[in-house]
Design a protein around this motif. Structure first.
Motif, PDB file in Angstrom:
ATOM      1  N   PRO A  46      45.096  38.193  47.147  1.00 28.81           N
ATOM      2  CA  PRO A  46      44.405  37.263  48.048  1.00 28.81           C
ATOM      3  C   PRO A  46      44.550  35.790  47.666  1.00 28.81           C
ATOM      4  O   PRO A  46      44.931  35.462  46.543  1.00 28.81           O
ATOM      5  CB  PRO A  46      42.944  37.698  47.944  1.00 28.81           C
ATOM      6  N   LEU A  47      44.211  34.922  48.619  1.00 29.85           N
ATOM      7  CA  LEU A  47      44.371  33.470  48.476  1.00 29.85           C
ATOM      8  C   LEU A  47      43.004  32.799  48.336  1.00 29.85           C
ATOM      9  O   LEU A  47      41.987  33.367  48.732  1.00 29.85           O
ATOM     10  CB  LEU A  47      45.067  32.910  49.720  1.00 29.85           C
ATOM     11  N   ILE A  48      43.008  31.582  47.794  1.00 29.55           N
ATOM     12  CA  ILE A  48      41.771  30.809  47.659  1.00 29.55           C
ATOM     13  C   ILE A  48      41.657  29.844  48.837  1.00 29.55           C
ATOM     14  O   ILE A  48      42.636  29.199  49.218  1.00 29.55           O
ATOM     15  CB  ILE A  48      41.774  30.037  46.324  1.00 29.55           C
ATOM     16  N   GLY A  78      42.883  41.667  52.916  1.00 30.04           N
ATOM     17  CA  GLY A  78      42.119  42.812  53.423  1.00 30.04           C
ATOM     18  C   GLY A  78      40.779  43.040  52.741  1.00 30.04           C
ATOM     19  O   GLY A  78      39.980  43.854  53.208  1.00 30.04           O
ATOM     20  N   LEU A  79      40.487  42.324  51.644  1.00 31.46           N
ATOM     21  CA  LEU A  79      39.192  42.516  50.964  1.00 31.46           C
ATOM     22  C   LEU A  79      38.057  41.961  51.828  1.00 31.46           C
ATOM     23  O   LEU A  79      38.270  41.089  52.672  1.00 31.46           O
ATOM     24  CB  LEU A  79      39.183  41.794  49.613  1.00 31.46           C
ATOM     25  N   ASP A  80      36.825  42.450  51.589  1.00 33.11           N
ATOM     26  CA  ASP A  80      35.699  41.899  52.355  1.00 33.11           C
ATOM     27  C   ASP A  80      35.037  40.730  51.618  1.00 33.11           C
ATOM     28  O   ASP A  80      33.936  40.306  51.946  1.00 33.11           O
ATOM     29  CB  ASP A  80      34.703  42.996  52.736  1.00 33.11           C
ATOM     30  N   ALA A 109      43.851  27.662  53.117  1.00 32.73           N
ATOM     31  CA  ALA A 109      44.192  28.726  52.171  1.00 32.73           C
ATOM     32  C   ALA A 109      45.349  28.204  51.334  1.00 32.73           C
ATOM     33  O   ALA A 109      46.338  27.724  51.884  1.00 32.73           O
ATOM     34  CB  ALA A 109      44.608  29.987  52.916  1.00 32.73           C
ATOM     35  N   ALA A 110      45.211  28.254  50.010  1.00 30.12           N
ATOM     36  CA  ALA A 110      46.287  27.712  49.172  1.00 30.12           C
ATOM     37  C   ALA A 110      46.345  28.412  47.822  1.00 30.12           C
ATOM     38  O   ALA A 110      45.496  28.190  46.969  1.00 30.12           O
ATOM     39  CB  ALA A 110      46.112  26.212  48.973  1.00 30.12           C
ATOM     40  N   PRO A 111      47.345  29.252  47.624  1.00 34.76           N
ATOM     41  CA  PRO A 111      47.621  29.755  46.283  1.00 34.76           C
ATOM     42  C   PRO A 111      48.465  28.722  45.546  1.00 34.76           C
ATOM     43  O   PRO A 111      48.871  27.714  46.131  1.00 34.76           O
ATOM     44  CB  PRO A 111      48.442  31.015  46.556  1.00 34.76           C
ATOM     45  N   VAL A 158      46.109  23.917  34.564  1.00 34.43           N
ATOM     46  CA  VAL A 158      46.051  25.372  34.777  1.00 34.43           C
ATOM     47  C   VAL A 158      45.163  25.630  35.995  1.00 34.43           C
ATOM     48  O   VAL A 158      44.316  24.807  36.345  1.00 34.43           O
ATOM     49  CB  VAL A 158      45.507  26.164  33.556  1.00 34.43           C
ATOM     50  N   GLU A 159      45.355  26.790  36.621  1.00 36.09           N
ATOM     51  CA  GLU A 159      44.626  27.111  37.839  1.00 36.09           C
ATOM     52  C   GLU A 159      43.125  27.221  37.553  1.00 36.09           C
ATOM     53  O   GLU A 159      42.702  27.393  36.410  1.00 36.09           O
ATOM     54  CB  GLU A 159      45.123  28.432  38.453  1.00 36.09           C
ATOM     55  N   SER A 160      42.362  27.194  38.653  1.00 34.65           N
ATOM     56  CA  SER A 160      40.898  27.193  38.548  1.00 34.65           C
ATOM     57  C   SER A 160      40.349  28.434  37.848  1.00 34.65           C
ATOM     58  O   SER A 160      40.967  29.501  37.848  1.00 34.65           O
ATOM     59  CB  SER A 160      40.303  27.131  39.960  1.00 34.65           C
ATOM     60  N   THR A 161      39.159  28.280  37.292  1.00 37.80           N
ATOM     61  CA  THR A 161      38.364  29.428  36.852  1.00 37.80           C
ATOM     62  C   THR A 161      37.980  30.214  38.117  1.00 37.80           C
ATOM     63  O   THR A 161      37.478  29.631  39.073  1.00 37.80           O
ATOM     64  CB  THR A 161      37.069  28.942  36.174  1.00 37.80           C
ATOM     65  N   VAL A 162      38.270  31.518  38.140  1.00 36.55           N
ATOM     66  CA  VAL A 162      37.848  32.353  39.278  1.00 36.55           C
ATOM     67  C   VAL A 162      36.682  33.217  38.813  1.00 36.55           C
ATOM     68  O   VAL A 162      36.813  33.962  37.836  1.00 36.55           O
ATOM     69  CB  VAL A 162      38.993  33.251  39.796  1.00 36.55           C
ATOM     70  N   MET A 163      35.537  33.101  39.497  1.00 33.66           N
ATOM     71  CA  MET A 163      34.393  33.952  39.146  1.00 33.66           C
ATOM     72  C   MET A 163      33.823  34.594  40.396  1.00 33.66           C
ATOM     73  O   MET A 163      33.884  34.034  41.479  1.00 33.66           O
ATOM     74  CB  MET A 163      33.318  33.159  38.423  1.00 33.66           C
ATOM     75  N   SER A 183      40.499  41.917  40.217  1.00 33.96           N
ATOM     76  CA  SER A 183      41.158  40.896  41.013  1.00 33.96           C
ATOM     77  C   SER A 183      42.614  41.313  41.134  1.00 33.96           C
ATOM     78  O   SER A 183      43.259  41.599  40.126  1.00 33.96           O
ATOM     79  CB  SER A 183      41.047  39.551  40.287  1.00 33.96           C
ATOM     80  N   PRO A 184      43.124  41.402  42.377  1.00 38.36           N
ATOM     81  CA  PRO A 184      44.479  41.946  42.546  1.00 38.36           C
ATOM     82  C   PRO A 184      45.518  41.205  41.726  1.00 38.36           C
ATOM     83  O   PRO A 184      46.469  41.805  41.237  1.00 38.36           O
ATOM     84  CB  PRO A 184      44.729  41.761  44.044  1.00 38.36           C
ATOM     85  N   GLY A 185      45.314  39.875  41.521  1.00 43.88           N
ATOM     86  CA  GLY A 185      46.283  39.073  40.772  1.00 43.88           C
ATOM     87  C   GLY A 185      46.518  39.581  39.355  1.00 43.88           C
ATOM     88  O   GLY A 185      47.550  39.306  38.755  1.00 43.88           O
TER      89      GLY A 185
END
Ligand code: AMP
Ligand code: MG
Length: 344
Positions: free
Chosen positions: A65-67, A116-118, A142-144, A181-186, A232-234
């Motif tokens: 998924p994308l942010i 596809g995630l909710d 939306a931007a990865p 580096v990419e963002s902290t994902v929580m 997280s799929p990543g």
């Protein structure tokens, strides 16, 4: 495989560049945008076809998924189905900035954004050019990260051009990324708040704002176990890898430099700290000072790309610390090294 036949334009992040980006995005096109973390590959997050073209240009697996990037806090209500008090507290403390929050996905956001995630992940970047482009487009974006899938994330416009030339009409150049580096994902969609990807905002900082423990996913430092479903799929995918084969080496300056010098070979380079450089007898790329994790974060991806430019075949990388901001650097290098680690 799609044939790409045109050149990508690179414009400075001035009024004209921002306006051109806004027009293209509103028309369903892809644009490379600078943010304080890394360059992103942006599309209108409410346009499913535009979002799908991100996956194609990046060759990104369809289940990753994308942010969604926003410029005003109120936008969060158009993206998430529910906004818990904890999310607002975090947003007030860390936005605009390098924190991504996962919440239940709202109906304006097509499932393609979230593979596809909710749930949906949301961030408000602080880079003035990113914010101006979001506002000019009039859309959540939306931007990865703007690299081709599996490659080191781009922290300069020219890195993004290397990976995306001919695949997208425009990259806006906003200079070198300051965080790197990419963002902290929580996520706030689990029983206890959980960090899925470490970044410049640390679990300790999140915990202090929330007043409760914030867990770290074990996959950050261990990878996934055989057959384990990722949170997280990543987490499933090969990441950040230069062409060279990287190995992480854990030890102090004297141990690291002695090991590297004793293992010199054709095509081998060192990815080292500034303190290591004087003692090294093989070519090296420096990624900051040993005790400056912010500097390491800012330089690590460009250093990985530099090793490729130098034609490195194998790389012995000096392993960073594993706490605080350094955890983000460690996490990226561990993946760049495909979990190869030598403990001295
Ligand atoms: P990138 O855009 O390249 O920085 O990657 C975004 C990261 O956030 C990937 O590792 C995704 O797997 C993760 N991510 C984005 N949205 C979600 C979500 N809804 N649930 C879990 N992880 C997510
Ligand atoms: Mg990425």
């Amino acid at each position: 495989m799609t044939e790409y036949t045109f050149d990508t334009q690179v414009l400075p992040g001035d009024d004209a560049g921002v306006a051109a980006a806004g027009r293209l995005l509103a028309a369903g096109q892809l644009v490379g945008i600078p943010t304080e973390t890394v360059y992103g590959l942006a599309a209108d997050a409410t346009d499913a076809a535009a979002v799908l073209s991100i996956y194609a240009a990046k060759e990104r697996p369809a289940d990753n998924p994308l942010i969604v990037h926003i410029a005003e806090l109120e936008e969060i209500y158009n993206i998430a189905a529910e906004v818990p008090e904890a999310a607002l507290r975090l947003a007030k403390a860390f936005w605009p900035g390098p924190l991504t929050i996962i919440l239940p996905r709202g109906k304006n956001i097509p499932p393609e954004v979230s593979a596809g995630l909710d749930t949906v992940s949301i961030r408000m970047p602080s880079h003035p050019v990113a914010r101006a482009i979001i506002k000019a487009s009039g859309k959540p974006l939306a931007a990865p990260s703007g690299n081709r899938s599996g490659r080191p994330s781009p922290t300069e416009a020219r890195h993004m051009l290397e990976d995306m030339n001919g695949r997208i009409p425009l990259i806006v150049d906003g200079g070198e990324c300051s965080v790197g580096v990419e963002s902290t994902v929580m996520t706030l969609c689990t029983q206890e708040p959980l960090v899925l990807r470490p970044g410049a905002v640390t679990a300790e900082q999140l915990s202090a704002v929330l007043g409760c423990p914030v867990l770290l996913s074990h996959a950050i430092t261990e990878g996934l176990k055989e057959g384990e479903a990722p949170q997280s799929p990543g987490m499933k995918y090969k990441h950040y890898a230069p062409k060279a084969e990287v190995t992480l080496v854990v030890g102090d300056t004297a141990q690291y430099t002695a090991y590297v010098n004793a293992h010199a070979e054709e095509g081998r380079m060192a990815l080292c700290f500034a303190e290591d450089e004087p003692a090294l007898q093989i070519p090296c790329v420096v990624y900051g000072a040993a005790d400056k994790p912010e500097q390491q974060a800012q330089q690590v991806f460009s250093a990985l790309r530099r090793l490729d430019e130098c034609g490195a075949k194998t790389v012995l990388a000096h392993c960073p610390q594993t706490g605080g901001v350094a955890l983000a650097v460690y996490n990226r290098l561990l993946r760049a090294a495909a979990f190869r680690v030598i403990q001295l």
